[in-house]
Scaffold this motif. Structure first.
Motif, short mmCIF file in Angstrom:
data_model
loop_
_atom_site.label_atom_id
_atom_site.label_comp_id
_atom_site.label_asym_id
_atom_site.label_seq_id
_atom_site.Cartn_x
_atom_site.Cartn_y
_atom_site.Cartn_z
N ALA A 158 -0.52 100.43 135.59
CA ALA A 158 -1.58 101.39 135.31
C ALA A 158 -2.59 100.75 134.44
N GLU A 159 -3.78 100.99 134.82
CA GLU A 159 -4.92 100.53 133.62
C GLU A 159 -4.89 101.57 132.63
N PRO A 160 -5.17 100.87 131.50
CA PRO A 160 -5.02 101.94 130.22
C PRO A 160 -6.43 102.56 130.25
N ILE A 161 -6.43 103.62 129.57
CA ILE A 161 -7.38 104.91 129.52
C ILE A 161 -8.54 104.30 128.54
N GLY A 162 -9.74 104.15 129.10
CA GLY A 162 -10.79 103.74 128.28
C GLY A 162 -11.37 104.64 127.16
N PRO A 187 -0.88 100.44 123.86
CA PRO A 187 -1.15 99.87 125.21
C PRO A 187 -1.63 100.94 126.41
N ARG A 188 -1.25 102.13 126.02
CA ARG A 188 -1.88 103.07 127.12
C ARG A 188 -3.44 103.35 126.95
N LEU A 189 -3.72 102.94 125.87
CA LEU A 189 -5.34 103.20 125.54
C LEU A 189 -6.03 101.98 125.23
N SER A 190 -7.46 101.83 125.63
CA SER A 190 -8.11 100.62 125.39
C SER A 190 -9.31 101.12 124.56
N LEU A 191 -9.78 100.73 123.46
CA LEU A 191 -10.87 100.95 122.71
C LEU A 191 -11.98 100.11 123.45
N VAL A 192 -12.74 100.64 124.19
CA VAL A 192 -14.01 99.89 124.69
C VAL A 192 -15.43 100.05 123.97
N PRO A 208 -19.01 104.01 131.70
CA PRO A 208 -18.85 105.23 130.63
C PRO A 208 -17.08 105.08 130.32
N ALA A 209 -16.86 105.21 128.76
CA ALA A 209 -15.41 105.55 128.80
C ALA A 209 -14.93 106.71 129.43
N ASP A 210 -13.76 106.67 129.72
CA ASP A 210 -12.72 107.81 130.26
C ASP A 210 -12.95 109.07 129.40
N VAL A 211 -12.65 108.69 127.84
CA VAL A 211 -12.79 109.74 127.03
C VAL A 211 -13.26 109.11 125.80
N VAL A 212 -14.19 109.94 125.26
CA VAL A 212 -15.14 109.79 123.99
C VAL A 212 -14.32 110.83 122.85
N LEU A 213 -13.83 110.05 121.70
CA LEU A 213 -13.48 110.78 120.67
C LEU A 213 -14.91 110.87 119.78
N LEU A 214 -15.12 112.00 119.67
CA LEU A 214 -16.58 112.55 118.91
C LEU A 214 -16.21 113.40 117.60
N ASP A 215 -16.95 112.59 116.50
CA ASP A 215 -16.87 113.53 115.34
C ASP A 215 -17.78 114.79 115.59
N LEU A 216 -17.20 116.11 115.13
CA LEU A 216 -18.36 117.00 115.13
C LEU A 216 -19.58 116.97 114.55
N GLU A 255 -1.32 111.36 122.99
CA GLU A 255 -1.00 112.37 123.98
C GLU A 255 -2.25 113.27 124.27
N ALA A 256 -3.15 113.59 123.36
CA ALA A 256 -4.37 114.41 123.61
C ALA A 256 -5.14 113.59 124.60
N VAL A 257 -5.44 112.36 124.04
CA VAL A 257 -6.16 111.71 125.12
C VAL A 257 -5.84 111.64 126.35
N GLU A 258 -4.42 111.44 126.70
CA GLU A 258 -3.96 111.29 127.96
C GLU A 258 -4.04 112.68 128.76
#
Length: 225
Positions: free
Chosen positions: A8-12, A34-39, A60-68, A125-128
């Motif tokens: 399975a491809e890592p989550i971008g 390995p489950r996540l890839s910082l793009v 676009p990345a699958d998930v963006v971690l955004l500072d509020l 886990e939250a990103v997944e």
């Protein structure tokens, strides 16, 4: 683990934060995951979106971690909406845990909210969860919803909530009635009450999709729980 899962491809993942030390920390953390890839990383949402518009732009990345709260003074809700419009899902990471800001972020479309003092595995886990289409629940988010008394959040009875969850999950009204243990006529009565309460709160919900959105926006839990 199956062969499919192993391949399975890592989550971008992209990160938008103006704290350089945190960015370096996340880069180091995620390098060993390995489950996540910082793009991509950026100090502002504008910078991240601009980097995507060039000839060598990545999808676009699958998930963006955004500072509020970013130092550029940008509006958190607007940042969330802009990122969602690109197709990315958004997980808020913040030092701020005050209730109004948590609720406003989720209402704007954020798929979860974590404070920055969580362990790496909690973040992974939250990103997944978010990448899979779910909402990343946390103690901060649960506390905010439990104490939300805003006028735009209808107060639903236990039966109304049961019917809402069942129907919004994709069940027919008859199937929802069976699950809840009431007649279809009674299930329709509860569903009509739910719709009326949302209408009177200024957040009308006419369709199943609308109702599922209200479940997520109000942090009530995934439809069908």
């Amino acid at each position: 683990m199956t062969e499919t899962a192993e391949k399975a491809e890592p989550i971008g993942v992209a990160v938008v934060d103006d704290d350089r030390m945190l960015l370096e920390g996340l880069r180091s953390w995620l390098a060993g995951t390995p489950r996540l890839s910082l793009v991509a990383t950026a100090a502002t949402v504008g910078d991240l979106l601009a980097a995507r518009s060039g000839p060598d732009a990545r999808p676009p990345a699958d998930v963006v971690l955004l500072d509020l709260l970013l130092k550029d003074g940008s509006d958190p809700a607007d940042n969330i909406r802009r990122l969602r419009e690109t197709g990315s899902r958004v997980l808020i990471i913040s030092t701020v845990a005050d209730r109004p800001r948590v609720i406003a972020a989720v209402r704007a479309g954020a798929d979860g909210y974590l404070t920055k003092d969580n362990e790496l595995e909690t973040l992974v886990e939250a990103v997944e969860t978010v990448a899979a289409g779910g909402t990343a629940h946390s103690p901060e988010l649960a506390f905010a919803w439990a104490h939300d008394t805003g006028p735009d959040r209808p107060r639903l009875s236990p039966k109304e909530l049961e019917v809402l969850r069942g129907y919004a999950s994709g069940l027919t009204l008859k199937a929802t009635a069976r699950r809840v243990g009431v007649s279809p006529h009674t299930a329709k009565y509860y569903l009509d009450r739910v719709k009326d309460k949302y209408r009177r709160a200024g957040r009308p919900a006419y369709t199943k999709t609308d109702l599922a959105s209200r479940l997520r926006e109000d942090g009530i839990g995934p439809a069908g729980d």
